[in-house]
Design a protein around this motif. Structure first.
Motif: not given
Length: 126
Positions: A46-55, A69-75
């Motif tokens: 997992l290299k990066d993330r992109h969230w869209i939060i809508t209220d 959360v500060g990690e780039t885990p290999t699964i």
């Protein structure tokens, strides 16, 4: 980077954090736990993330960045990675969706869709 059918499955569990929220200030805190399951036969990172939060008012905010959360885990194949995080909204109901940028062992990048999930104060929706 293309969005392709992948062997990665995403599960989400959400919780309203009542004691950390302040309804009078329109501050609703939610936690979410994501489980990323690798059903494939290759390691993925997992290299990066992109969230869209809508209220509930339609206000959107985006969060982009490296890892989670500060990690780039290999699964590895047939294993899962789980993490918890949170968000604050101005309304008691909202939605989150997005993408994870992944990379396989051969350096091939691909996107994994994070299915839309609801954040809601318990009992607010009947």
């Amino acid at each position: 980077m293309s969005q392709v059918e992948s062997p990665i499955k995403i599960k989400v569990d959400t919780h309203y954090l009542e004691q950390q929220s302040d309804v009078a200030e329109s501050k609703y805190l939610f936690s979410y736990t994501i489980t990323i399951i690798n059903l494939g036969d290759k390691n993925v990172t997992l290299k990066d993330r992109h969230w869209i939060i809508t209220d509930a008012n339609g206000k959107e905010s985006e969060v982009k960045g490296p890892g989670v959360v500060g990690e780039t885990p290999t699964i590895t194949p047939n294993t899962a990675y789980q993490y918890s995080s949170g968000t604050v909204m101005e309304t008691p109901v909202g939605f989150m969706r997005g993408f994870y940028g992944m990379e396989d062992d051969k350096g091939q990048r691909f996107l994994v869709t994070i299915p839309t999930f609801r954040l809601a104060v318990p009992g607010i929706l009947q």
